[in-house]
Enzyme design. Sequence first.
Site, mmCIF file in Angstrom:
data_model
loop_
_atom_site.group_PDB
_atom_site.id
_atom_site.type_symbol
_atom_site.label_atom_id
_atom_site.label_comp_id
_atom_site.label_asym_id
_atom_site.label_seq_id
_atom_site.Cartn_x
_atom_site.Cartn_y
_atom_site.Cartn_z
ATOM 1 N N GLU A 137 35.042 36.796 -10.010
ATOM 2 C CA GLU A 137 33.730 36.348 -10.477
ATOM 3 C C GLU A 137 33.531 36.636 -11.957
ATOM 4 O OE1 GLU A 137 31.870 34.390 -9.070
ATOM 5 O OE2 GLU A 137 32.574 34.483 -7.009
ATOM 6 N N TYR B 59 23.802 36.506 -11.357
ATOM 7 C CA TYR B 59 24.737 35.657 -10.634
ATOM 8 C C TYR B 59 25.814 36.470 -9.916
ATOM 9 C CZ TYR B 59 28.878 33.189 -9.539
ATOM 10 O OH TYR B 59 29.975 32.768 -8.846
ATOM 11 N N ASP C 140 24.714 29.632 -9.824
ATOM 12 C CA ASP C 140 25.543 29.460 -11.023
ATOM 13 C C ASP C 140 25.299 28.056 -11.574
ATOM 14 O OD1 ASP C 140 26.802 27.887 -9.123
ATOM 15 O OD2 ASP C 140 28.721 28.110 -10.119
ATOM 16 N N CYS D 243 29.454 16.880 -6.802
ATOM 17 C CA CYS D 243 28.219 16.779 -7.595
ATOM 18 C C CYS D 243 28.535 17.201 -9.033
ATOM 19 C CB CYS D 243 27.132 17.652 -6.983
ATOM 20 S SG CYS D 243 25.457 17.297 -7.552
ATOM 21 N N CYS E 274 28.695 10.525 -5.334
ATOM 22 C CA CYS E 274 27.640 10.524 -4.324
ATOM 23 C C CYS E 274 28.059 9.836 -3.027
ATOM 24 C CB CYS E 274 26.381 9.878 -4.890
ATOM 25 S SG CYS E 274 25.761 10.722 -6.374
ATOM 26 N N CYS F 280 29.357 12.404 -0.766
ATOM 27 C CA CYS F 280 28.578 13.644 -0.701
ATOM 28 C C CYS F 280 27.918 13.806 0.669
ATOM 29 C CB CYS F 280 27.505 13.653 -1.786
ATOM 30 S SG CYS F 280 26.415 15.101 -1.685
ATOM 31 N N CYS G 238 19.168 13.560 -0.893
ATOM 32 C CA CYS G 238 19.128 13.948 -2.307
ATOM 33 C C CYS G 238 18.107 13.080 -3.051
ATOM 34 C CB CYS G 238 20.512 13.791 -2.921
ATOM 35 S SG CYS G 238 20.567 14.130 -4.694
#
Length: 372
Positions: free
Chosen positions: A71, A152, A170, A222, A229, A232, A238
């Site tokens: 991370e 985060y 994030d 995304c 899309c 997705c 959305c």
Amino acid sequence: MDLYNINPMPSETIASGNKSAISSQPASPKRVAKALLDWYDSHARDLPWRIGPKARKLGRRPDPYAVWLSEVMLQQTTVATVKPRFERFLKRWPTVEAMAAAPLDDVLGEWAGLGYYARARNLHKCAVAVTERGGFPDTEEELKILPGIGDYTAAAVAAIAFDRRAVVVDGNIERVVARLFAIDTPMPGAKPEIKARADDIWPDLRSGDFAQAMMDLGAGVCRPKTPLCLICPISSVCDAYTQGNQEDFPVRPAKKPKPNRKGAVFALCNGRGEMLFERRPEKGLLGGMLGLPGTAWTADQKDECFALAPVKAEWERVGEVTHVFTHFHLTLDVYVASAPKGFRKSSDQQWIKPEKALLPTVMKKAVSITQP
DNA sequence: CATACGTGGGA
DNA sequence: TTCCCAAGTAT
């Protein structure tokens, strides 16, 4: 008509990507979370620091040390860049105790080229703190106290390593949520709203997998430009997709131009194929890293920079290098000379074979043009 | 809240 | 080429 501004197709006709797509209303938070988790079960990226959804369901958990290390490395840094560097770090220091026992300069050297060197300084500081307390804390609140761990990373480690319900936000998740709810407040003002909307859909179970599902979706589907899309799993719920303006989110303010700065560095060579380097100050740009001696980097170039050279010598200008930092453009004049007889380096300087020096990229560039 | 803080790869 | 920006944090 926008290509993407169409009604959802029957799932059978769509790419295998969204077999798990939400097909119809209502778009309850639980259904959104399930759709993403189902999608993750079949589309999770295989990453060296990750325990995949299958193994995770069998009870395997990732090593908190590996999660934390990944991370921190991934902060503002691409997965492609991090992968090999993560492997090297983990091989060299398999445990947080091993890293804590290492000299800071070794950690900085291993970090060389990755940028944002405060991360490496905090990485070592954090390793020491964690070792002293006997291991990583398992709550967001306690994690956030540690050096280099902010909102985060604290949430990510709590969720991924310890399966805590933590709302991880994030850049990927920010973008997914901003589009999902068509949040048009400009960044960074939209952050509280995005966090709240993320909280709304965040599941109590599989919090870590959900975080990784959202990040994988943001990275691969995304995407900032030309989001996919049509494959997705949550396009049907959305708001941005429904409006056909998914690329308009999140709203970003215009960026400011980067000013130019100039400076000079001096490559002093001895008779053993070595070059003179010095450790940069702990704070500030490239803090703690090795570099060539040189002038400050300022907007106005001074003609007589040689007062800052390590020694009075026959300095020959071999060229210049350019480099782009986050907030300015740099042009560096590079000078070379052989160390005069009787030259003594100071205690904060060291002779190193240039090909072996672990340097930040801008210094590597400068050194490279001194070589024949 | 704004700014400092790296780098490399893709469009 | 130029611009964008990638799993942010500290101050």
